[in-house]
Design an enzyme around this catalytic site. Structure first.
Site, PDB file in Angstrom:
ATOM      1  CB  ALA A  43      37.009  53.589  43.114  1.00 35.48           C
ATOM      2  CD  GLU A  55      28.868  45.748  27.681  1.00 30.43           C
ATOM      3  OE1 GLU A  55      28.484  45.996  28.836  1.00 30.43           O
ATOM      4  OE2 GLU A  55      30.064  45.723  27.362  1.00 30.43           O
ATOM      5  CG  HIS A  64      30.653  38.050  32.274  1.00 29.25           C
ATOM      6  ND1 HIS A  64      30.483  37.450  31.045  1.00 29.25           N
ATOM      7  CD2 HIS A  64      30.722  39.376  32.037  1.00 29.25           C
ATOM      8  CE1 HIS A  64      30.447  38.388  30.111  1.00 29.25           C
ATOM      9  NE2 HIS A  64      30.592  39.571  30.688  1.00 29.25           N
ATOM     10  NE  ARG A 122      27.119  41.149  32.447  1.00 30.18           N
ATOM     11  CZ  ARG A 122      28.120  41.946  32.642  1.00 30.18           C
ATOM     12  NH1 ARG A 122      28.643  42.039  33.835  1.00 30.18           N
ATOM     13  NH2 ARG A 122      28.582  42.665  31.667  1.00 30.18           N
ATOM     14  CG  HIS A 151      32.037  39.588  35.964  1.00 25.90           C
ATOM     15  ND1 HIS A 151      33.272  39.648  35.366  1.00 25.90           N
ATOM     16  CD2 HIS A 151      31.366  40.698  35.545  1.00 25.90           C
ATOM     17  CE1 HIS A 151      33.342  40.744  34.615  1.00 25.90           C
ATOM     18  NE2 HIS A 151      32.200  41.400  34.732  1.00 25.90           N
ATOM     19  NE  ARG A 184      28.396  44.946  37.280  1.00 23.48           N
ATOM     20  CZ  ARG A 184      29.261  44.931  36.259  1.00 23.48           C
ATOM     21  NH1 ARG A 184      29.613  46.050  35.655  1.00 23.48           N
ATOM     22  NH2 ARG A 184      29.775  43.796  35.842  1.00 23.48           N
TER      23      ARG A 184
HETATM   24  P1  FAD Z   1      39.845  47.558  41.481  1.00 22.88           P
HETATM   25  O1  FAD Z   1      40.050  48.093  40.140  1.00 22.88           O
HETATM   26  O2  FAD Z   1      39.664  46.110  41.609  1.00 22.88           O
HETATM   27  O3  FAD Z   1      41.084  47.971  42.394  1.00 22.88           O
HETATM   28  C1  FAD Z   1      41.223  47.446  43.686  1.00 22.88           C
HETATM   29  C2  FAD Z   1      42.522  47.927  44.279  1.00 22.88           C
HETATM   30  O4  FAD Z   1      42.544  47.661  45.669  1.00 22.88           O
HETATM   31  C3  FAD Z   1      43.767  47.254  43.716  1.00 22.88           C
HETATM   32  O5  FAD Z   1      44.744  48.257  43.537  1.00 22.88           O
HETATM   33  C4  FAD Z   1      44.227  46.336  44.847  1.00 22.88           C
HETATM   34  O6  FAD Z   1      45.622  46.142  44.895  1.00 22.88           O
HETATM   35  C5  FAD Z   1      43.798  47.155  46.035  1.00 22.88           C
HETATM   36  N1  FAD Z   1      43.634  46.391  47.265  1.00 22.88           N
HETATM   37  C6  FAD Z   1      42.738  45.414  47.535  1.00 22.88           C
HETATM   38  N2  FAD Z   1      42.903  44.982  48.795  1.00 22.88           N
HETATM   39  C7  FAD Z   1      43.918  45.699  49.319  1.00 22.88           C
HETATM   40  C8  FAD Z   1      44.566  45.701  50.577  1.00 22.88           C
HETATM   41  N3  FAD Z   1      44.218  44.873  51.569  1.00 22.88           N
HETATM   42  N4  FAD Z   1      45.588  46.573  50.758  1.00 22.88           N
HETATM   43  C9  FAD Z   1      45.991  47.402  49.780  1.00 22.88           C
HETATM   44  N5  FAD Z   1      45.424  47.443  48.577  1.00 22.88           N
HETATM   45  C10 FAD Z   1      44.394  46.599  48.357  1.00 22.88           C
HETATM   46  N6  FAD Z   1      32.857  46.956  34.697  1.00 22.88           N
HETATM   47  C11 FAD Z   1      32.343  47.817  33.790  1.00 22.88           C
HETATM   48  O7  FAD Z   1      31.673  48.780  34.147  1.00 22.88           O
HETATM   49  N7  FAD Z   1      32.583  47.613  32.452  1.00 22.88           N
HETATM   50  C12 FAD Z   1      33.307  46.564  32.000  1.00 22.88           C
HETATM   51  O8  FAD Z   1      33.518  46.433  30.791  1.00 22.88           O
HETATM   52  C13 FAD Z   1      33.819  45.639  32.938  1.00 22.88           C
HETATM   53  N8  FAD Z   1      34.503  44.547  32.514  1.00 22.88           N
HETATM   54  C14 FAD Z   1      35.073  43.740  33.446  1.00 22.88           C
HETATM   55  C15 FAD Z   1      35.868  42.677  33.027  1.00 22.88           C
HETATM   56  C16 FAD Z   1      36.525  41.884  33.933  1.00 22.88           C
HETATM   57  C17 FAD Z   1      37.362  40.736  33.470  1.00 22.88           C
HETATM   58  C18 FAD Z   1      36.380  42.160  35.322  1.00 22.88           C
HETATM   59  C19 FAD Z   1      37.103  41.323  36.339  1.00 22.88           C
HETATM   60  C20 FAD Z   1      35.569  43.191  35.757  1.00 22.88           C
HETATM   61  C21 FAD Z   1      34.909  43.986  34.826  1.00 22.88           C
HETATM   62  N9  FAD Z   1      34.108  45.051  35.232  1.00 22.88           N
HETATM   63  C22 FAD Z   1      33.583  45.895  34.304  1.00 22.88           C
HETATM   64  C23 FAD Z   1      33.970  45.396  36.639  1.00 22.88           C
HETATM   65  C24 FAD Z   1      34.926  46.553  36.957  1.00 22.88           C
HETATM   66  O9  FAD Z   1      36.129  46.360  36.261  1.00 22.88           O
HETATM   67  C25 FAD Z   1      35.235  46.637  38.435  1.00 22.88           C
HETATM   68  O10 FAD Z   1      34.051  46.599  39.185  1.00 22.88           O
HETATM   69  C26 FAD Z   1      35.943  47.952  38.730  1.00 22.88           C
HETATM   70  O11 FAD Z   1      37.054  48.107  37.892  1.00 22.88           O
HETATM   71  C27 FAD Z   1      36.368  47.997  40.172  1.00 22.88           C
HETATM   72  O12 FAD Z   1      37.188  49.127  40.356  1.00 22.88           O
HETATM   73  P2  FAD Z   1      37.684  49.485  41.799  1.00 22.88           P
HETATM   74  O13 FAD Z   1      38.460  50.754  41.672  1.00 22.88           O
HETATM   75  O14 FAD Z   1      36.559  49.456  42.739  1.00 22.88           O
HETATM   76  O15 FAD Z   1      38.632  48.266  42.218  1.00 22.88           O
HETATM   77  C1  SIN Z   2      31.926  42.734  29.660  1.00 21.65           C
HETATM   78  O1  SIN Z   2      32.686  43.330  28.916  1.00 21.65           O
HETATM   79  O2  SIN Z   2      31.129  41.867  29.313  1.00 21.65           O
HETATM   80  C2  SIN Z   2      31.962  43.103  31.091  1.00 21.65           C
HETATM   81  C3  SIN Z   2      31.125  44.268  31.276  1.00 21.65           C
HETATM   82  C4  SIN Z   2      30.822  44.437  32.717  1.00 21.65           C
HETATM   83  O3  SIN Z   2      31.201  43.618  33.546  1.00 21.65           O
HETATM   84  O4  SIN Z   2      30.148  45.420  33.004  1.00 21.65           O
END
Ligand code: FAD
Ligand code: SIN
Length: 532
Positions: free
Chosen positions: A22, A120, A248, A295, A356, A391
């Site tokens: 994001a 999925e 998860h 899920r 998760h 979700r």
């Molecule tokens: P993130 O990618 O978590 O980034 C957060 C950022 O904020 C990081 O850079 C961190 O350092 C920063 N931050 C946090 N707090 C602070 C602070 N106080 N000060 C400065 N920086 C800070 N979703 C799917 O749609 N498909 C998938 O296949 C999938 N698989 C997943 C597998 C795993 C193992 C996990 C954990 C999640 C998965 N998800 C999946 C969920 C998805 O990955 C996340 O919801 C998504 O990537 C979140 O993106 P984001 O940009 O919101 O935050």
């Molecule tokens: C997974 O690969 O099972 C994670 C997918 C998700 O969290 O959306």
């Protein structure tokens, strides 16, 4: 206020807190329209995004269509999704995927050159674009590279946002429900110099990701302590839907691992079968979709089997699939399991559910605007209305990029008319000293994680939630006391944020007098009919 050193003061048109999908995609979209700064509390690529395995959902080929993806999302959300939001996200998906590809992100294709789409749980069609079983890593790689190459984006790693700056820091009285709170930037701990810097901005995006690390067993990396949600809540912004924490169903059972290693849901789409330790299948007892049920159903079924049998894990069996296919589609999982002596082409994979994803977060409108002026939120820290009570798999990366785009478009519109606030005081740490006993912080963090695991997990009850709240309150008072006396440190702030997030989850779980989607309370096992 003391020690006013305005040389420390940095000013940016756009301040981005968080470097996951994001934050990075927002930065790339606003770059060129003003000075942009991304801060990340550790390294740019230590994010939940990097860990995503399964992929990103998007309607790509017939017979799939938007209506099917919309319906699947609404069904998973158990009546609480906002249908307008669902339509927006689903319909904008293909365009956003194209943009990712333009930024250099690669998705797997078949031998004919068509995208290789996975399936999925809860999806009625194959619609998951992926890069082997390391989609998030590939997305993060592509975006980080594009950001690093962009001359107009400044990146500050090891910078931890402590608080967003609002009128509260000017000593003004503001009202939460009127939209008169504004964000002027953030107080940020530079972990390299150990000083708190004031970063002023015209527009701020919170993209701080999830809250999984508030739980003991989680797939989330340790950065996921819900900092953005806690900061906005302290600034009197609106946070919603926090009772809906997604577990998860299948993380690799290996008590030594934190985070728990994920076994992607796509493996069940590929034909993986859940079995008890005695080798018997069980999902048919819970849902006609069996292993491909959404899920919440699968996680609860596993939880029930574990409680009934007393076992520590169940198995996922893919041994009936050809070894070459397993290795080609799931190389990361194959290698990880092999490193633990499990050859998944011959051996069953031991799995357990793990915290998760947070369906709730900072409430935003269709333009990603929070209830606080000049402050946007996107990604997992936000609550858009897409997920409702549960979700749908692989809708989260999609939500992040669609709402980062919405935020960017609106922020570009308002940035020209915004000015920097001049009267912001420096961070005041007068009379504080370094916490004398770091062990207290570590211990309290562990306690929170255990409280959340045992009392606020997959199955909840009134008594468990009350117990969790009582325990949390003690730690809250101890921590606030410590915080008032201590120089700011990341671990202390994360502890404070974890307590705040835990409190919000428990509070909202106690307010919901029913079981719905991811929230199951054994004292209210039924779902209340909506509208009644
Ligand atoms: P993130 O990618 O978590 O980034 C957060 C950022 O904020 C990081 O850079 C961190 O350092 C920063 N931050 C946090 N707090 C602070 C602070 N106080 N000060 C400065 N920086 C800070 N979703 C799917 O749609 N498909 C998938 O296949 C999938 N698989 C997943 C597998 C795993 C193992 C996990 C954990 C999640 C998965 N998800 C999946 C969920 C998805 O990955 C996340 O919801 C998504 O990537 C979140 O993106 P984001 O940009 O919101 O935050
Ligand atoms: C997974 O690969 O099972 C994670 C997918 C998700 O969290 O959306």
């Amino acid at each position: 206020m003391r020690r006013v050193d305005t040389s420390k003061r940095k000013k940016f048109d756009f301040l981005v807190i968080g470097s996951g999908m994001a934050g990075l995609s927002f930065a790339l979209k606003v770059a060129g329209k003003g000075k942009v700064c991304i801060i990340s509390k550790t390294k740019l690529d230590e994010t939940n995004t990097s860990y995503a395995q399964g992929g990103i959902s998007s309607v790509t080929y017939a017979p799939d269509n938007f209506e099917k993806h919309i319906q699947d999302t609404l069904t998973a959300g158990a009546g609480l999704c906002d249908p307008k939001v669902v339509r927006k996200v689903v319909e904008e998906a293909p365009g956003q995927i194209e943009e990712l590809i333009r930024w250099g992100v690669r998705f797997d294709k078949d031998e004919k050159g068509n995208f290789d789409l996975h399936r999925e749980g809860g999806h009625s069609e194959n619609r998951i674009l992926h890069h082997k079983d390391q989609t998030g890593y590939e997305i993060q790689r592509g975006l980080v590279q594009a950001v690093r190459e962009h001359p107009e984006i400044e990146v500050l790693e090891d910078h931890f946002a402590v608080e967003i700056i609002t009128q509260h820091h000017l000593g003004e009285l503001v009202h939460r429900w009127r939209r008169d709170i504004e964000c002027y930037g953030a107080y940020v701990l530079n972990r390299r110099t150990n000083s708190v810097e004031t970063i002023l901005s015209k527009v701020t995006l919170i993209a701080t990701g999830g809250v999984g690390s508030v739980y003991q067993t989680t797939t989330n990396p340790s950065i996921a302590t819900g900092d953005g949600i806690a900061m906005v809540y302290r600034a009197k912004g609106i946070v919603d839907n926090m009772e809906f924490i997604q577990f998860h169903p299948t993380s690799l059972y290996n008590p030594k691992d934190r985070p728990s290693f994920l076994i992607t849901e796509a493996m069940r789409g590929f034909g993986g079968i859940l079995k008890r330790r005695d080798g018997k299948k069980f999902m048919h007892k819970y849902d006609e979709r069996e292993c491909l049920a959404p899920r919440d159903i699968v996680a609860r079924a596993i939880d029930n089997e574990l409680k009934t049998t007393g076992d520590d894990y169940v198995y996922l069996d893919v041994t009936h699939k050809p070894k070459e296919e397993i290795k080609a589609h799931y190389p990361g999982i194959y290698e990880k399991c092999l490193s633990l002596g499990i050859d998944i082409s011959k051996d069953y994979i031991p799995v357990v559910p793990a915290a998760h994803f947070s369906c709730g977060g900072i409430k935003v409108d269709e333009k990603a605007r929070t209830s606080i002026g000049r402050l946007y939120a996107a990604g997992e820290c936000s609550c858009t209305g897409l997920h409702g009570a549960n979700r749908l798999a692989s809708n989260s990366l999609l939500e992040g990029i669609v709402y980062a785009d919405a935020a960017a478009k609106d922020a570009i519109e308002i940035v020209g008319a915004s000015t920097f606030c001049k009267d912001i005081p420096e961070w005041n740490d007068e009379g504080t000293s370094h916490p004398e006993e770091m062990v207290l912080i570590t211990q309290s963090q562990k306690e929170i994680e255990q409280i959340m695991n045992y009392y606020v997990g997959i199955v909840r009850s009134n008594l468990r939630l009350k117990r969790a709240l009582d325990r949390l309150e003690i730690i809250y008072h101890e921590t606030e006391d410590l915080y008032q006396r201590s120089t700011v440190s990341q671990r202390l702030c994360e502890l404070r944020n974890s307590i705040q997030v835990g409190y919000l989850i428990i509070k909202m779980a106690r307010q919901r007098k029913e079981s719905r989607g991811l929230h199951y309370n054994s004292d209210y096992p039924d779902m209340i009919k909506l509208g009644s």
